[in-house]
Scaffold this active site. Structure first.
Site, PDB file in Angstrom:
ATOM      1  N   GLY A 299     142.626 162.368 -18.202  1.00  0.00           N
ATOM      2  CA  GLY A 299     143.641 162.144 -17.181  1.00  0.00           C
ATOM      3  C   GLY A 299     145.019 161.870 -17.767  1.00  0.00           C
ATOM      4  N   SER A 300     145.754 160.962 -17.128  1.00  0.00           N
ATOM      5  CA  SER A 300     147.159 160.743 -17.467  1.00  0.00           C
ATOM      6  C   SER A 300     147.385 160.149 -18.849  1.00  0.00           C
ATOM      7  CB  SER A 300     147.812 159.847 -16.414  1.00  0.00           C
ATOM      8  OG  SER A 300     147.853 160.521 -15.167  1.00  0.00           O
ATOM      9  N   VAL A 301     146.341 159.667 -19.519  1.00  0.00           N
ATOM     10  CA  VAL A 301     146.489 159.242 -20.916  1.00  0.00           C
ATOM     11  C   VAL A 301     147.038 160.394 -21.746  1.00  0.00           C
ATOM     12  CG1 VAL A 301     145.201 158.618 -22.995  1.00  0.00           C
ATOM     13  CG2 VAL A 301     144.775 157.402 -20.870  1.00  0.00           C
ATOM     14  N   PHE A 302     146.694 161.630 -21.361  1.00  0.00           N
ATOM     15  CA  PHE A 302     147.145 162.817 -22.096  1.00  0.00           C
ATOM     16  C   PHE A 302     148.655 163.016 -21.999  1.00  0.00           C
ATOM     17  CE2 PHE A 302     144.614 166.457 -23.927  1.00  0.00           C
ATOM     18  CZ  PHE A 302     143.628 165.640 -24.459  1.00  0.00           C
ATOM     19  N   LYS A 303     149.288 162.395 -21.008  1.00  0.00           N
ATOM     20  CA  LYS A 303     150.736 162.512 -20.909  1.00  0.00           C
ATOM     21  C   LYS A 303     151.423 161.902 -22.126  1.00  0.00           C
ATOM     22  CE  LYS A 303     150.543 162.563 -15.884  1.00  0.00           C
ATOM     23  NZ  LYS A 303     150.579 161.786 -14.639  1.00  0.00           N
TER      24      LYS A 303
END
Length: 574
Positions: A299-303
């Protein structure tokens, strides 16, 4: 007929010898011939017996001189330790061998198999009676294991039964004093003390099993194996992860703490877990190490990685802005933001803080698919992680990358990685851009520097530190912050893929954090899988995974020697 009278020389009595018809020519001493024949037979018999006994004696002597037969059906006695002790970084015992005995039978000597089964069942009520009887009734067999690794009490109870043909062999049993505390790190061994998983299997892969097969293992020759794990911190992480299962009504949970300068794993836990002293007790539901052997979309950790690569390539500056006021459409797919993300032009820090999918997607359009894939590979997020644990899964990615894949991967959908390697990549972005493979063995900073790989510029690393601190103080990471320890990081709430379709109810939540942000030393990653509730009755990462990190840091930081700082305004320093 003629009769001759003769006087016996011995008695003086008259002896009459009669010769009748047919007696002509017969020798009068016929009894003497029979006596000689009998003596001859006795001599032959005695000679034969002597020869038989001589042969038997010779064979017994020969057998006594032969070397011991290692193919005997009864196992040889081996009471020396087969495996080295495993200790934590402070020398605390985590695994050791203890002496025990195993019960066997010689079925060919069993008098009454039924009686023996009944007696043994009084000590072991759970024993399989049919299988036991089959073993004991097989009189062609000379050996059969009946029960392995008995306690002293069980052995004494069996001895008191007085069952013929039952014996005991000394063996060693692996014992884990902490039980479940470090189950997925240590792994476990089988009934013959061979490593099956975790560091136990790693030891066998390093040649321990070969050494044991040669009979060269003993407590004198095998020195304890020291791990990088701190058992005190490991206990904290295990408690928090185990508690999260019930607190958030989730399917699974996990967490890891890494030393960002050395790559050492100080603690790692995955739940459900198992007791390595009895790994079969709960079936196989706890065997999966989800930290290193399970992959999920983060999820948004990849941002974090998307912004890092965009800045490192020079394509985007921290001061750049992107319009996130309207959803994006790619073919039949629509990309939108959550309700709490402002519908306006957002700067890079705001994209990170509010976790905007639209802003991240537009930023990745500018970067391009080629650079994106190259950088994610450099971060180690698309390949199998290298470490001592045998249980490591390879990430999954699209077979053919298309524009839609590139856009969704930018905000954490489309690539599934392990939580452990996500933490490793995050540590590199915090530690000046130096990627260090994780280790469960002690490693100095000097040793780590010899293996590190520079994946981004130091300036890029400084930017990520700033964004972590910003999110920790003002964004979705506020629930993870601990006063004085300045915890920063990035949340990730990824919709779960159920039967090939993204669910709007079930999610995989994670929080990638570092502390203390003034001078980062440790990275923590916690995840919670399919939570049904959380803080404020919300099941997002900010209300589930972030509080897990808070609980870990608040308890572990003092043990790790991190001194709290209550006076510094870190954001003002950037």
């Amino acid at each position: 007929m003629s009769i001759i009278h003769a006087l016996s020389a011995n008695s003086g009595r008259l002896v009459r010898l009669t010769f009748g018809p047919g007696s002509r020519g017969r020798r009068p001493m016929q009894a003497t011939g029979k006596s000689k024949l009998a003596k001859t037979r006795i001599v032959i018999l005695c000679g034969g017996l002597i020869m038989v006994y001589a042969v038997i004696f010779a064979r017994l002597t020969l057998f006594g001189m032969l070397p011991k037969d290692d193919t005997s059906s009864i196992p040889p006695e081996r009471v020396t330790a087969a495996r080295p002790d495993i200790v934590d970084r402070n020398g605390e015992l985590m695994a050791t061998d203890i002496r025990t005995v195993s019960m066997f039978a010689e079925p060919n000597r069993v008098v009454d198999a039924d009686e023996a089964v009944e007696k043994i069942a009084t000590v072991f009520p759970d024993i399989d009676r049919k299988s036991l009887y089959k073993k004991l009734a097989d009189h062609r067999s000379h050996f059969a294991w009946l029960r392995r690794q008995l306690t002293p009490k069980q052995q004494s109870e069996i001895l008191a039964l007085g069952i013929p043909a039952i014996g005991f062999r000394p063996e060693v049993k692996r014992f884990y004093p902490g039980g479940r505390t470090a189950a997925h790190i240590l792994g476990y061994v089988d009934i013959d003390n061979h490593g099956v998983a975790g560091m136990e299997k790693y030891l066998d892969m390093q040649g321990l099993s070969d050494l044991d097969s040669t009979g060269l293992t003993s407590q004198d020759t095998l020195q304890p194996v020291k791990l990088s794990v701190d058992l005190r911190v490991q206990s904290i992480v295990h408690d928090v992860v185990s508690d999260a299962l019930g607190r958030y009504q989730s399917q699974a949970a996990g967490a890891v703490i890494l030393d960002i300068h050395t790559g050492e794993v100080l603690a790692m836990a995955s739940a459900p877990d198992f007791d390595p002293n009895d790994p079969q007790a709960d079936g196989d539901k706890g065997w999966l190490n989800r930290m290193s052997n399970g992959t999920d979309e983060m999820g948004s950790v990849f941002k974090t990685f998307s912004i890092a690569l965009a800045i490192d390539t020079g394509t985007v500056k921290l001061s750049d802005t992107f319009d996130a006021s309207a959803p994006l459409h790619y073919g039949g797919f629509t990309i939108h933001d959550d309700r709490d993300v402002p519908r306006r032009v957002l700067s890079i820090p705001e994209i990170f803080r509010y976790s905007s999918n639209i802003g991240t997607a537009k930023m990745m359009e500018k970067v391009g698919m080629s650079d994106q894939k190259a950088y994610l590979t450099r971060f180690g997020l698309l390949s199998k992680m290298q470490t001592e644990l045998p249980e490591v899964k390879t990430p999954s990615q699209p077979k053919v990358w298309k524009k839609l894949n590139s856009i969704t991967i930018a905000f954490g959908h489309g690539v599934a990685t392990t939580p452990m390697q996500t933490a490793v990549a995050g540590a590199a972005l915090i530690d000046g851009g130096k990627l260090i493979e994780p280790t469960f063995l002690p490693r100095t900073q000097e040793e780590a520097e010899k293996t590190e790989t520079l994946i981004v510029k130091k300036s890029t690393s400084d930017t990520i530190r700033y964004l972590f601190q910003l999110n920790g103080e003002q964004g979705t990471g506020r629930m993870a912050d601990v006063p004085g320890y300045h915890v920063g990081g990035k949340t990730g709430t990824a919709n779960k893929v159920i039967h090939g379709v993204y669910s709007h109810k079930l999610s995989f939540n994670s929080f990638l954090a570092a502390f203390p942000m003034k001078n980062p030393k440790y990275v923590v990653l916690a995840f919670i899988d399919q939570p049904l509730t959380g803080v404020h009755n919300l099941n997002l990462a900010a209300e589930t995974a972030a509080p897990m990190v808070h609980d870990i840091v608040s308890r572990a930081a003092p043990i790790l020697g991190v001194e709290p700082d209550f006076g510094t305004n870190l954001l003002a320093a950037y």
